[in-house]
Structures are given as structure tokens and as C-alpha cells.
Scaffold this motif. Structure first.
Motif, PDB file in Angstrom:
ATOM      1  N   ALA A 153       0.308  -6.277 -34.257  1.00 37.89           N
ATOM      2  CA  ALA A 153      -0.386  -5.807 -33.057  1.00 37.89           C
ATOM      3  C   ALA A 153      -1.825  -6.306 -33.065  1.00 37.89           C
ATOM      4  O   ALA A 153      -2.476  -6.359 -34.108  1.00 37.89           O
ATOM      5  CB  ALA A 153      -0.362  -4.286 -32.989  1.00 37.89           C
ATOM      6  N   ASP A 154      -2.324  -6.674 -31.882  1.00 42.52           N
ATOM      7  CA  ASP A 154      -3.732  -7.051 -31.753  1.00 42.52           C
ATOM      8  C   ASP A 154      -4.615  -5.813 -31.677  1.00 42.52           C
ATOM      9  O   ASP A 154      -5.744  -5.821 -32.163  1.00 42.52           O
ATOM     10  CB  ASP A 154      -3.941  -7.915 -30.510  1.00 42.52           C
ATOM     11  N   PHE A 155      -4.089  -4.770 -31.044  1.00 45.42           N
ATOM     12  CA  PHE A 155      -4.812  -3.505 -30.971  1.00 45.42           C
ATOM     13  C   PHE A 155      -3.849  -2.376 -30.662  1.00 45.42           C
ATOM     14  O   PHE A 155      -2.677  -2.606 -30.325  1.00 45.42           O
ATOM     15  CB  PHE A 155      -5.959  -3.550 -29.943  1.00 45.42           C
ATOM     16  N   VAL A 156      -4.347  -1.165 -30.791  1.00 49.94           N
ATOM     17  CA  VAL A 156      -3.553   0.056 -30.575  1.00 49.94           C
ATOM     18  C   VAL A 156      -4.241   0.903 -29.521  1.00 49.94           C
ATOM     19  O   VAL A 156      -5.481   1.016 -29.501  1.00 49.94           O
ATOM     20  CB  VAL A 156      -3.422   0.868 -31.876  1.00 49.94           C
ATOM     21  N   ILE A 157      -3.455   1.501 -28.649  1.00 53.52           N
ATOM     22  CA  ILE A 157      -3.976   2.489 -27.701  1.00 53.52           C
ATOM     23  C   ILE A 157      -3.115   3.739 -27.802  1.00 53.52           C
ATOM     24  O   ILE A 157      -1.879   3.653 -27.717  1.00 53.52           O
ATOM     25  CB  ILE A 157      -3.966   1.967 -26.248  1.00 53.52           C
ATOM     26  N   ILE A 158      -3.745   4.891 -27.995  1.00 52.60           N
ATOM     27  CA  ILE A 158      -3.040   6.171 -27.986  1.00 52.60           C
ATOM     28  C   ILE A 158      -3.786   7.134 -27.075  1.00 52.60           C
ATOM     29  O   ILE A 158      -4.948   6.904 -26.728  1.00 52.60           O
ATOM     30  CB  ILE A 158      -2.919   6.790 -29.406  1.00 52.60           C
ATOM     31  N   ASN A 159      -3.122   8.204 -26.681  1.00 52.74           N
ATOM     32  CA  ASN A 159      -3.784   9.271 -25.933  1.00 52.74           C
ATOM     33  C   ASN A 159      -4.231  10.355 -26.910  1.00 52.74           C
ATOM     34  O   ASN A 159      -3.528  10.682 -27.867  1.00 52.74           O
ATOM     35  CB  ASN A 159      -2.851   9.856 -24.877  1.00 52.74           C
ATOM     36  N   GLY A 160      -5.415  10.897 -26.681  1.00 51.49           N
ATOM     37  CA  GLY A 160      -5.965  11.881 -27.600  1.00 51.49           C
ATOM     38  C   GLY A 160      -5.089  13.095 -27.792  1.00 51.49           C
ATOM     39  O   GLY A 160      -5.107  13.733 -28.852  1.00 51.49           O
ATOM     40  N   GLY A 161      -4.292  13.435 -26.783  1.00 53.17           N
ATOM     41  CA  GLY A 161      -3.451  14.628 -26.841  1.00 53.17           C
ATOM     42  C   GLY A 161      -2.273  14.513 -27.780  1.00 53.17           C
ATOM     43  O   GLY A 161      -1.615  15.525 -28.059  1.00 53.17           O
ATOM     44  N   MET A 162      -1.970  13.310 -28.291  1.00 51.91           N
ATOM     45  CA  MET A 162      -0.846  13.188 -29.229  1.00 51.91           C
ATOM     46  C   MET A 162      -1.196  13.833 -30.563  1.00 51.91           C
ATOM     47  O   MET A 162      -0.309  14.173 -31.339  1.00 51.91           O
ATOM     48  CB  MET A 162      -0.447  11.733 -29.415  1.00 51.91           C
ATOM     49  N   CYS A 163      -2.497  13.982 -30.845  1.00 51.65           N
ATOM     50  CA  CYS A 163      -2.951  14.670 -32.056  1.00 51.65           C
ATOM     51  C   CYS A 163      -3.288  16.112 -31.701  1.00 51.65           C
ATOM     52  O   CYS A 163      -3.811  16.378 -30.626  1.00 51.65           O
ATOM     53  CB  CYS A 163      -4.176  13.975 -32.630  1.00 51.65           C
ATOM     54  N   ARG A 164      -3.010  17.043 -32.606  1.00 46.68           N
ATOM     55  CA  ARG A 164      -3.138  18.453 -32.258  1.00 46.68           C
ATOM     56  C   ARG A 164      -3.963  19.308 -33.220  1.00 46.68           C
ATOM     57  O   ARG A 164      -4.144  20.478 -32.944  1.00 46.68           O
ATOM     58  CB  ARG A 164      -1.732  19.070 -32.104  1.00 46.68           C
ATOM     59  N   LYS A 165      -4.436  18.739 -34.333  1.00 41.10           N
ATOM     60  CA  LYS A 165      -5.121  19.578 -35.308  1.00 41.10           C
ATOM     61  C   LYS A 165      -6.218  18.800 -36.030  1.00 41.10           C
ATOM     62  O   LYS A 165      -6.176  17.569 -36.101  1.00 41.10           O
ATOM     63  CB  LYS A 165      -4.137  20.106 -36.364  1.00 41.10           C
ATOM     64  N   ASP A 166      -7.174  19.561 -36.554  1.00 44.45           N
ATOM     65  CA  ASP A 166      -8.116  18.988 -37.506  1.00 44.45           C
ATOM     66  C   ASP A 166      -7.364  18.670 -38.798  1.00 44.45           C
ATOM     67  O   ASP A 166      -6.381  19.337 -39.133  1.00 44.45           O
ATOM     68  CB  ASP A 166      -9.238  19.979 -37.821  1.00 44.45           C
ATOM     69  N   ILE A 167      -7.812  17.674 -39.529  1.00 46.83           N
ATOM     70  CA  ILE A 167      -7.283  17.393 -40.861  1.00 46.83           C
ATOM     71  C   ILE A 167      -8.240  18.035 -41.858  1.00 46.83           C
ATOM     72  O   ILE A 167      -9.371  17.575 -42.033  1.00 46.83           O
ATOM     73  CB  ILE A 167      -7.156  15.882 -41.128  1.00 46.83           C
ATOM     74  N   LEU A 168      -7.797  19.114 -42.476  1.00 47.25           N
ATOM     75  CA  LEU A 168      -8.679  19.912 -43.310  1.00 47.25           C
ATOM     76  C   LEU A 168      -8.826  19.331 -44.708  1.00 47.25           C
ATOM     77  O   LEU A 168      -7.909  18.679 -45.235  1.00 47.25           O
ATOM     78  CB  LEU A 168      -8.156  21.349 -43.403  1.00 47.25           C
ATOM     79  N   GLU A 169      -9.956  19.580 -45.307  1.00 46.31           N
ATOM     80  CA  GLU A 169     -10.206  19.159 -46.682  1.00 46.31           C
ATOM     81  C   GLU A 169      -9.147  19.747 -47.613  1.00 46.31           C
ATOM     82  O   GLU A 169      -8.746  20.897 -47.473  1.00 46.31           O
ATOM     83  CB  GLU A 169     -11.589  19.648 -47.110  1.00 46.31           C
ATOM     84  N   GLY A 170      -8.669  18.928 -48.538  1.00 49.12           N
ATOM     85  CA  GLY A 170      -7.655  19.389 -49.486  1.00 49.12           C
ATOM     86  C   GLY A 170      -6.438  18.488 -49.505  1.00 49.12           C
ATOM     87  O   GLY A 170      -6.535  17.276 -49.286  1.00 49.12           O
ATOM     88  N   ASP A 171      -5.271  19.091 -49.746  1.00 45.20           N
ATOM     89  CA  ASP A 171      -4.018  18.339 -49.816  1.00 45.20           C
ATOM     90  C   ASP A 171      -3.518  17.978 -48.422  1.00 45.20           C
ATOM     91  O   ASP A 171      -3.622  18.775 -47.482  1.00 45.20           O
ATOM     92  CB  ASP A 171      -2.939  19.155 -50.526  1.00 45.20           C
ATOM     93  N   PHE A 172      -2.945  16.775 -48.307  1.00 40.37           N
ATOM     94  CA  PHE A 172      -2.299  16.367 -47.061  1.00 40.37           C
ATOM     95  C   PHE A 172      -0.821  16.162 -47.340  1.00 40.37           C
ATOM     96  O   PHE A 172      -0.442  15.398 -48.224  1.00 40.37           O
ATOM     97  CB  PHE A 172      -2.909  15.076 -46.509  1.00 40.37           C
ATOM     98  N   THR A 173       0.040  16.869 -46.607  1.00 41.89           N
ATOM     99  CA  THR A 173       1.481  16.847 -46.829  1.00 41.89           C
ATOM    100  C   THR A 173       2.221  16.441 -45.563  1.00 41.89           C
ATOM    101  O   THR A 173       1.624  16.332 -44.483  1.00 41.89           O
ATOM    102  CB  THR A 173       1.976  18.236 -47.263  1.00 41.89           C
ATOM    103  N   ALA A 174       3.543  16.253 -45.692  1.00 39.05           N
ATOM    104  CA  ALA A 174       4.372  15.939 -44.529  1.00 39.05           C
ATOM    105  C   ALA A 174       4.384  17.102 -43.540  1.00 39.05           C
ATOM    106  O   ALA A 174       4.446  16.891 -42.326  1.00 39.05           O
ATOM    107  CB  ALA A 174       5.793  15.600 -44.970  1.00 39.05           C
ATOM    108  N   GLU A 175       4.328  18.323 -44.044  1.00 33.83           N
ATOM    109  CA  GLU A 175       4.267  19.491 -43.162  1.00 33.83           C
ATOM    110  C   GLU A 175       3.025  19.436 -42.284  1.00 33.83           C
ATOM    111  O   GLU A 175       3.085  19.727 -41.079  1.00 33.83           O
ATOM    112  CB  GLU A 175       4.253  20.777 -43.998  1.00 33.83           C
TER     113      GLU A 175
END
Length: 268
Positions: A100-122
């Protein structure tokens, strides 16, 4: 005596063959760098298993200043021209899809902050609840500008609080947005990164854009994406692509502000 010698020769030959096969097997295993499951880099089956670490919370926002983050205030995301999460997701998609030359997404596809700590599939499932395919399709520079304008226009055509999720985020694209301008003049200073440097997008040039199936179907007003009859569905979907990126990186860090797709934002 002759029979005994023949037996010894056969045993010696078997040992030599076994040794050679063992060496070949070891070399192949080393070359492939695989684990017991046969894949080079496997996502864990346990959704609660840690995929990556997050040293510092990354704020989510739909449109700059919309106030959807539980960590950063609306004034903070207005000052930074958006949230780090959507910018990170767009960049992750690009890294995992280098054609891909570039990516375009809509902001609404993301729903949460990514909090400090562990990142899991859940956490990834909660972050990106609308899983689906990623689509690669051809687009001209002028169509790219129109797509961004359509995303911003969709916010105007609907209740402002309900449709800020249409706001465009991107990777390898950057632009200024003036929400007080009229349609066709809201997105300006559109530039594309060619792998070496930034420069104005060529309205007549052909590019490959990576988008979601939601946008491919004209979701959130991105009607220009429905015009292309040629497109390719990538082999890995939304959530797994981001998880794969996280696993490879080992650490998830929000992009620096200079890498945000929106370079300037004027609210209406």
C-alpha cells in the motif's frame, strides 16, 4: 566372517544416513526459525496472553476535540490534532501491508484508549470491535482528496456528536482540515510520503490505498471508494493485523505528533 562384515557395513551405513538426516533437519529448523506449531511468529491462543507492552497510555479520539478519550481532554486532543490510537492503527496497517502507498481509516473504527501496561488480544478486540477485511484498491490523487473531503462532509450532514467517527486518519498522508470552510475546501495541503520524502500528492497519479471493508462499501460517506471495480482483499483482517504488528514490535508506543495525519485543525 563375510556375513558379519556385511552386517557391520550395513549398520555403519545406517548410522551415517541417520546422522546426515539429523543434520539436515536441524539446519531446516534453524533456517525456518519456527516454533513447535510450525509458524514463524504465532499469536497466542489465549486471548488474555500478553502480546505487547504499553509503556505510556495512548489516547483515543474520533475527531480532534470531540472528547471521546477517557484519559485526554477534548482540549488536549484538539491541541494535538487528534488521537494517537487511530494514528497508530493506521500506521500499523501500513507496516503490515507494504504494497500500500498509504492507509485511510475512519476514527470511529477505534473505540478505546490504549492503557499503560499489558496489551492482549482481548484488549485488541475491544479497541477494534468491528473486525473485517482490509482492502487494497487503486485510487488517483484527486480521488484521495475527495475521499478525505467526503469523510469530513459526513460529519456535517449528520448530528455532530453521532458522526464524528467519520473523521479521517491516515498513514503516509498528511493534511490540514478547516471545519469552518465549505465542502471541497476543508482539506488542504495534502501530501504523500513516497518512502523518502513528503511532497504534494499528484492528482493524476495512481496510488494503492489500504482501507476497511466498511469504507470500501461507502460507509461514513466515503462514496468514492465504491467507484473502483478492481480491488484486492488482503489475507489478514483488521484485528489480527494490529495484533501481529503489536507482537512484532513488542512495545506499543504512540506516534510522535509530527507523524499525525492531521497537521492543522480548525473547528467550525
Amino acid at each position: 566372517q563375510v556375513g558379519r562384515n556385511i552386517v557391520l557395513v550395513l549398520l555403519l551405513a545406517a548410522l551415517v544416513v541417520g546422522l546426515v538426516l539429523g543434520i539436515v533437519s536441524a539446519v531446516n529448523k534453524s533456517d525456518n526459525d519456527t516454533n513447535d506449531t510450525g509458524c514463524e511468529l504465532c499469536l497466542p491462543d489465549d486471548p488474555s496472553a500478553v502480546v505487547a507492552m504499553v509503556p505510556e497510555t495512548i489516547c483515543f479520539e474520533r475527531m480532534p476535540g470531540a472528547g471521546y478519550s477517557e484519559i485526554c481532554s477534548a482540549n488536549e486532543t484538539l491541541a494535538t490534532n487528534g488521537g494517537g490510537v487511530a494514528n497508530l492503527v493506521a500506521q500499523a496497517f501500513l507496516v503490515e501491508n507494504p504494497s500500500a502507498d498509504f492507509v485511510i481509516i475512519n476514527g470511529g473504527m477505534c473505540r478505546k484508549d490504549i492503557l499503560e501496561g499489558d496489551f492482549t488480544a482481548e484488549i485488541a478486540d475491544a479497541l477494534l470491535p468491528y473486525d473485517g477485511d482490509l482492502i487494497l484498491l487503486p485510487i488517483t490523487g484527486s480521488q484521495t482528496l475527495l475521499a478525505l473531503e467526503q469523510g469530513v462532509e459526513f460529519i456535517f450532514a449528520n448530528p455532530i456528536d453521532a458522526k464524528t467517527g467519520a473523521y479521517p486518519y491516515a498513514a503516509n498522508l498528511r493534511y490540514a482540515v478547516n471545519m469552518s470552510a465549505i465542502f471541497g475546501e476543508r482539506v488542504t495541503d495534502l501530501e504523500v510520503y513516497d518512502g523518502t520524502e513528503w511532497g504534494p500528492i499528484d492528482p493524476f497519479a495512481q496510488y494503492n490505498v489500504l482501507i476497511t471493508t466498511f469504507l470500501r462499501d461507502g460507509g461514513d460517506g466515503y462514496e468514492v471508494f465504491t467507484e473502483s471495480e478492481t480491488f484486492t482483499i488482503t489475507p489478514v483482517g483488521v484485528v489480527k493485523t494490529f495484533l501481529t504488528y503489536a507482537l512484532k514490535q513488542g512495545t506499543l508506543v504512540g506516534p510522535p505528533l509530527e507523524d499525525y495525519s492531521t497537521t492543522a485543525f480548525i473547528p467550525r
